[in-house]
Enzyme design. Structure first.
Site, PDB file in Angstrom:
ATOM      1  N   ASP A 297       7.023 -16.860 -24.441  1.00  0.00           N
ATOM      2  CA  ASP A 297       6.096 -17.067 -23.329  1.00  0.00           C
ATOM      3  C   ASP A 297       4.658 -17.156 -23.843  1.00  0.00           C
ATOM      4  O   ASP A 297       3.876 -17.994 -23.387  1.00  0.00           O
ATOM      5  CB  ASP A 297       6.232 -15.923 -22.317  1.00  0.00           C
ATOM      6  CG  ASP A 297       5.331 -16.111 -21.112  1.00  0.00           C
ATOM      7  OD1 ASP A 297       5.556 -17.051 -20.335  1.00  0.00           O
ATOM      8  OD2 ASP A 297       4.371 -15.323 -20.956  1.00  0.00           O
ATOM      9  N   ASP A 345      -0.505 -37.379   4.906  1.00  0.00           N
ATOM     10  CA  ASP A 345       0.796 -37.880   5.325  1.00  0.00           C
ATOM     11  C   ASP A 345       0.559 -39.067   6.252  1.00  0.00           C
ATOM     12  O   ASP A 345      -0.564 -39.266   6.751  1.00  0.00           O
ATOM     13  CB  ASP A 345       1.599 -36.784   6.036  1.00  0.00           C
ATOM     14  CG  ASP A 345       3.103 -37.030   5.961  1.00  0.00           C
ATOM     15  OD1 ASP A 345       3.776 -36.377   5.147  1.00  0.00           O
ATOM     16  OD2 ASP A 345       3.605 -37.887   6.723  1.00  0.00           O
ATOM     17  N   VAL A 403       9.353 -39.001  -0.576  1.00  0.00           N
ATOM     18  CA  VAL A 403      10.793 -38.931  -0.768  1.00  0.00           C
ATOM     19  C   VAL A 403      11.200 -39.487  -2.132  1.00  0.00           C
ATOM     20  O   VAL A 403      10.533 -40.352  -2.692  1.00  0.00           O
ATOM     21  CB  VAL A 403      11.545 -39.704   0.342  1.00  0.00           C
ATOM     22  CG1 VAL A 403      11.337 -39.022   1.679  1.00  0.00           C
ATOM     23  CG2 VAL A 403      11.117 -41.147   0.394  1.00  0.00           C
ATOM     24  N   GLU A 404      12.326 -38.975  -2.630  1.00  0.00           N
ATOM     25  CA  GLU A 404      12.805 -39.326  -3.980  1.00  0.00           C
ATOM     26  C   GLU A 404      13.506 -40.690  -3.937  1.00  0.00           C
ATOM     27  O   GLU A 404      14.730 -40.804  -4.056  1.00  0.00           O
ATOM     28  CB  GLU A 404      13.751 -38.214  -4.477  1.00  0.00           C
ATOM     29  CG  GLU A 404      14.102 -38.297  -5.943  1.00  0.00           C
ATOM     30  CD  GLU A 404      13.015 -37.815  -6.895  1.00  0.00           C
ATOM     31  OE1 GLU A 404      13.313 -37.637  -8.079  1.00  0.00           O
ATOM     32  OE2 GLU A 404      11.852 -37.630  -6.471  1.00  0.00           O
ATOM     33  N   SER A 431      11.821 -35.468  -9.460  1.00  0.00           N
ATOM     34  CA  SER A 431      12.727 -34.590 -10.196  1.00  0.00           C
ATOM     35  C   SER A 431      13.643 -35.352 -11.148  1.00  0.00           C
ATOM     36  O   SER A 431      14.210 -34.763 -12.056  1.00  0.00           O
ATOM     37  CB  SER A 431      13.584 -33.774  -9.217  1.00  0.00           C
ATOM     38  OG  SER A 431      14.277 -34.624  -8.334  1.00  0.00           O
ATOM     39  N   HIS A 452       6.436 -32.218 -12.139  1.00  0.00           N
ATOM     40  CA  HIS A 452       7.634 -31.811 -11.419  1.00  0.00           C
ATOM     41  C   HIS A 452       7.574 -30.327 -11.077  1.00  0.00           C
ATOM     42  O   HIS A 452       7.736 -29.468 -11.935  1.00  0.00           O
ATOM     43  CB  HIS A 452       8.874 -32.117 -12.268  1.00  0.00           C
ATOM     44  CG  HIS A 452      10.159 -31.696 -11.632  1.00  0.00           C
ATOM     45  ND1 HIS A 452      11.296 -31.410 -12.359  1.00  0.00           N
ATOM     46  CD2 HIS A 452      10.503 -31.512 -10.326  1.00  0.00           C
ATOM     47  CE1 HIS A 452      12.265 -31.071 -11.540  1.00  0.00           C
ATOM     48  NE2 HIS A 452      11.809 -31.118 -10.312  1.00  0.00           N
ATOM     49  N   ASN A 455      11.424 -25.988  -6.450  1.00  0.00           N
ATOM     50  CA  ASN A 455      11.409 -25.457  -5.083  1.00  0.00           C
ATOM     51  C   ASN A 455      12.061 -24.069  -5.042  1.00  0.00           C
ATOM     52  O   ASN A 455      13.126 -23.882  -5.640  1.00  0.00           O
ATOM     53  CB  ASN A 455      12.181 -26.444  -4.180  1.00  0.00           C
ATOM     54  CG  ASN A 455      11.860 -26.261  -2.723  1.00  0.00           C
ATOM     55  OD1 ASN A 455      10.815 -25.743  -2.365  1.00  0.00           O
ATOM     56  ND2 ASN A 455      12.777 -26.674  -1.876  1.00  0.00           N
ATOM     57  N   ASN A 502      16.565 -30.959 -15.373  1.00  0.00           N
ATOM     58  CA  ASN A 502      17.686 -31.573 -14.663  1.00  0.00           C
ATOM     59  C   ASN A 502      18.637 -32.297 -15.610  1.00  0.00           C
ATOM     60  O   ASN A 502      19.841 -32.361 -15.355  1.00  0.00           O
ATOM     61  CB  ASN A 502      17.176 -32.522 -13.583  1.00  0.00           C
ATOM     62  CG  ASN A 502      16.756 -31.771 -12.331  1.00  0.00           C
ATOM     63  OD1 ASN A 502      17.307 -30.718 -12.028  1.00  0.00           O
ATOM     64  ND2 ASN A 502      15.781 -32.291 -11.615  1.00  0.00           N
ATOM     65  N   TYR A 661      12.465 -20.277 -16.603  1.00  0.00           N
ATOM     66  CA  TYR A 661      11.525 -20.389 -15.489  1.00  0.00           C
ATOM     67  C   TYR A 661      11.948 -21.419 -14.440  1.00  0.00           C
ATOM     68  O   TYR A 661      11.585 -21.309 -13.277  1.00  0.00           O
ATOM     69  CB  TYR A 661      10.135 -20.761 -16.012  1.00  0.00           C
ATOM     70  CG  TYR A 661       9.402 -19.627 -16.683  1.00  0.00           C
ATOM     71  CD1 TYR A 661       9.407 -18.349 -16.141  1.00  0.00           C
ATOM     72  CD2 TYR A 661       8.680 -19.830 -17.861  1.00  0.00           C
ATOM     73  CE1 TYR A 661       8.735 -17.311 -16.759  1.00  0.00           C
ATOM     74  CE2 TYR A 661       7.986 -18.794 -18.478  1.00  0.00           C
ATOM     75  CZ  TYR A 661       8.026 -17.538 -17.922  1.00  0.00           C
ATOM     76  OH  TYR A 661       7.355 -16.512 -18.523  1.00  0.00           O
TER      77      TYR A 661
END
Length: 718
Positions: A297, A345, A403-404, A431, A452, A455, A502, A661
């Site tokens: 760390d 938005d 949105v992805e 992501s 990135h 959540n 991911n 993490y």
């Protein structure tokens, strides 16, 4: 000057008081490294040899008192076995005993953090005065250890057995009010008046107004606790602590046992018990892993600070595109940490959702008394909701969080680039989608990169900063600086499908899908992996992530790495998705979800999932625990090794910390590469080869085989 070294000095003040000041040269904080410990001995020699000393005052020349031991020295000492551990601990134990046994009263002015060994030396003094901004504590359990310089001996004699056990087993820092209430300190004083107050208190002890000898005797004697009281206190405490810590974290129970076995003894006898328990903890794999994580760390923080220093300007104004839950979380985190942010938005409903998310998070802090209503108002005022691009020409960093979907992101990114200055950095909170792909329509790709967040944003420490082929160092530096300012752990990775976390997580999910395909019970797999140390098993994790989100990400990964991540069967997640079971977001996934008493989702087993899976899986059978673990972990480990070899991530430490993490890899195992080192790459290759028929995901890389053959380790190659 009675003594002058590079870590300590001793000089005479008025009225016969000697000031022993800790001020380690070349460091921003004081810590007990071998040099400090050695000079502490020499300083005590000087004090004991001097004439006319009537009292001793301990102070710090820095904004903290002492933050504890020098953790970088632990590795070599611990690897030398019990004798190496004892050698590291003995001299300072003797120092603190000598301090406590001086023939004159002693006091300490705790002006800042006094943690671990820093607090233990304070406990060796007769009187403790604490500044209003200071904090004290014994956080050794967070390293898989217990206090080793008298903390389990002196603290229970000062504050009582129950409070001492609670403080040490939890490892939390204590604020002045809590320390004063527990009688761990004698007074809380404004920091600018702290030294004067400590001198006056010492003068009262010198004059006989305060009986320091009686205080000292209590700390050196057995604790006056009868057998019935002790039985009740220690039995319930050990049971509670053991349940909270779990079997993989033995040090909290060892700390309570040290108190229990030493409370009837004198100080010197009890210290021997503490040392035995400390040596036991220091030899565990948990301590090795947690000490390694502490150092890792520090390493990633140093890298992030290095990037921040390269930033050409401070990040003073930010913006987020796409309000929603994620956008609201990003806006909240930015505003809470002091950076004003526009939240844009295209729909007022999105704005309302984002503001509600920020308001909800802040209200919880107010309810817990961690934030005042006035401060909450100040944070909310730093969030500027907007339906337009007005004022975007003054923004330093824009985070796109729509949105992805590549087409939607392309349109939004191309549009925002025309609304900001040529200097503004634009980051996509994607992501899985390639940064190089997202940069295609941009005229300034050097100012574009990935940021990135995980959540929920306010809880998850990690931010992956993804650089594309054309991303400039300036853009990376600014975004890392912004992440640092937001209180996040920024790790810079290179672009590829899924980036780092991911890309490595989905082979783990693939291992799960193949187990279920071959007849494993998904609940049994969850239980095995949770016992192995994961915060939740793979089926539960998919439900929390969102099965629709997972299926989309799986398709991206399969397209990017078809030889390893392409599927030739219907996966369990596909079955759930086709049935409209998306996980917690619609209360049904592998499990059903109900609200518990606190309004949080609680998973409930359901036969419906099994019925849906039946046509797509083999007849259910029981798998050995080790086979489940191996089939889950081998794909993750081999993919992470590929990421390191391909330069997606720069070091084993950054890779390990990203998984800890980002997705909660079990900390007591130290990270994937630390785990591989602990079992040995030769052993890992043998395990992986057992499952070669399961496909490419189970095949170690050539480099892993070379390292296994030559006995090399990941952390040994630094």
């Amino acid at each position: 000057m009675l003594f002058s070294g590079k870590a300590l000095t001793v000089q005479m003040l008025d009225n016969g008081i000697a000031e022993l000041k800790f001020d380690l040269q070349g460091e921003s904080v004081n810590k007990f490294n071998r040099q400090t410990v050695s000079e502490f001995s020499q300083a005590l020699d000087a004090i004991e040899a001097a004439d006319g000393i009537k009292g001793v005052l301990l102070t710090s020349g820095k904004s903290v008192f002492i933050v504890g031991a020098d953790i970088t020295e632990f590795g070599g000492a611990f690897s030398a076995g019990a004798e190496g551990v004892a050698d590291l601990m003995n001299q300072n134990n003797e120092n603190i005993n000598r301090l406590e046994d001086l023939p004159v009263p002693t006091a300490v002015a705790i002006n800042g953090y006094a943690l671990g060994g820093g607090f233990e030396v304070c406990l060796g003094c007769d009187f403790r005065l604490m500044g209003e901004e200071a904090k004290v504590g014994l956080p050794e359990v967070k390293l898989g250890l217990i206090p080793g310089w008298g903390g389990t001996v002196r603290l229970p004699r000062v504050v009582g057995v129950d409070v001492a056990a609670e403080w040490i087993a939890a490892g939390k820092e204590q604020k002045p009010a809590a320390a004063l209430e527990a009688h761990a300190v004698d007074a809380v004083i404004p920091t600018d008046k702290l030294k004067d107050a400590a001198v006056k208190l010492l003068e009262r002890a010198i004059n006989g107004e305060l009986d320091y000898k009686a205080i000292r005797e209590l700390k050196k004697s057995p604790i006056p606790l009868n057998d019935t009281e002790a039985l009740m206190a220690f039995f319930t405490t050990k049971a509670f602590v053991g349940q909270q810590a779990g079997k993989n974290y033995p040090s909290p129970v060892a700390a309570v046992e040290s108190i229990e076995q030493g409370y009837k003894l004198t100080r010197d006898e009890a210290l021997k018990i503490e040392q035995e328990k400390f040596i036991f903890c220091a030899q565990t794999g948990t301590a090795k892993s947690l000490v390694g994580l502490f150092l890792a760390d520090q390493a990633i923080s140093k890298v992030a600070k290095g990037w921040e220093k390269k930033a050409d300007k401070p990040i003073e104004r930010a913006a987020v595109l796409g309000a929603g839950i994620m956008g609201g979380g990003i806006a909240y985190q930015s505003a809470y940490k002091g950076t004003p942010i526009k939240m844009k938005d295209i729909d007022q409903k999105g704005i309302d959702l984002g503001l509600n998310e920020a308001n909800k998070l802040l209200s919880k802090l107010v309810d817990r008394k961690r934030l005042t209503p006035v401060k909450m108002g100040e944070v909310l005022n730093r969030i500027e909701p907007t339906l337009s691009y007005d004022g975007f020409n003054d923004i330093d960093v824009v985070v796109e969080a729509v949105v992805e979907n590549p087409k939607v992101k392309h349109a939004v990114l191309k549009e925002v680039e025309t609304k900001v200055s040529e200097d503004t950095v634009i980051a996509s909170n994607t992501s899985t989608i390639s940064i190089n792909q997202l940069a295609e329509p941009l005229s300034r790709p050097e100012n574009f990169l990935g940021m990135h967040f995980f959540n929920p944003v306010h809880k998850m420490p990690l931010v992956e900063v993804i650089r594309g082929e054309k991303t400039s160092d300036t853009a990376v530096a600014r975004v890392v600086a912004y992440a640092n300012k937001m209180g996040k752990k920024a790790i810079v990775v290179r672009d590829c499908p899924g980036f780092l976390v991911n890309r490595v997580l989905f082979p783990y999910f693939a291992g799960f899908s193949m187990l279920v395909r071959d007849g494993a019970d998904f609940q049994a797999v969850d239980k095995v992996m949770e016992r192995w140390g994961w915060p939740m098993g793979p089926a539960y994790l998919m439900d929390v992530v969102g099965i629709d989100t997972g299926v989309h990400a799986e398709s991206v990964m399969a397209e990017g790495f078809p030889d390893r991540m392409g599927k030739t069967f219907t996966a369990a997640s596909d079955v759930m998705y086709e049935a409209g079971r998306y996980g917690q977001k619609n209360n049904k996934g592998f499990y059903n979800y109900e609200q518990d008493k606190k309004g949080r989702p609680k998973k409930v087993a359901t036969e419906e999932s099994y019925e849906l899976l039946k046509p797509h899986v083999a007849e259910r059978r029981e798998f050995e625990k080790d086979e489940i673990i191996e089939r889950m972990m081998v794909p993750m480990a081999t993919e992470l090794a590929r990421c390191l070899e391909e330069g997606i991530v720069d070091s084993p430490a950054e890779a390990d910390m990203a998984l800890i993490y980002g997705i909660g890899f079990p900390p007591f195992r130290g990270g994937i590469f630390a785990w591989l080192d602990s079992i040995g790459l030769d052993e890992f290759v043998k395990i992986a080869d057992k499952y070669a028929d399961l496909g490419e995901l189970y095949k170690p890389t050539d480099r892993m085989r070379e390292m296994a053959a030559s006995g090399k380790t990941y952390y040994g190659e630094k």
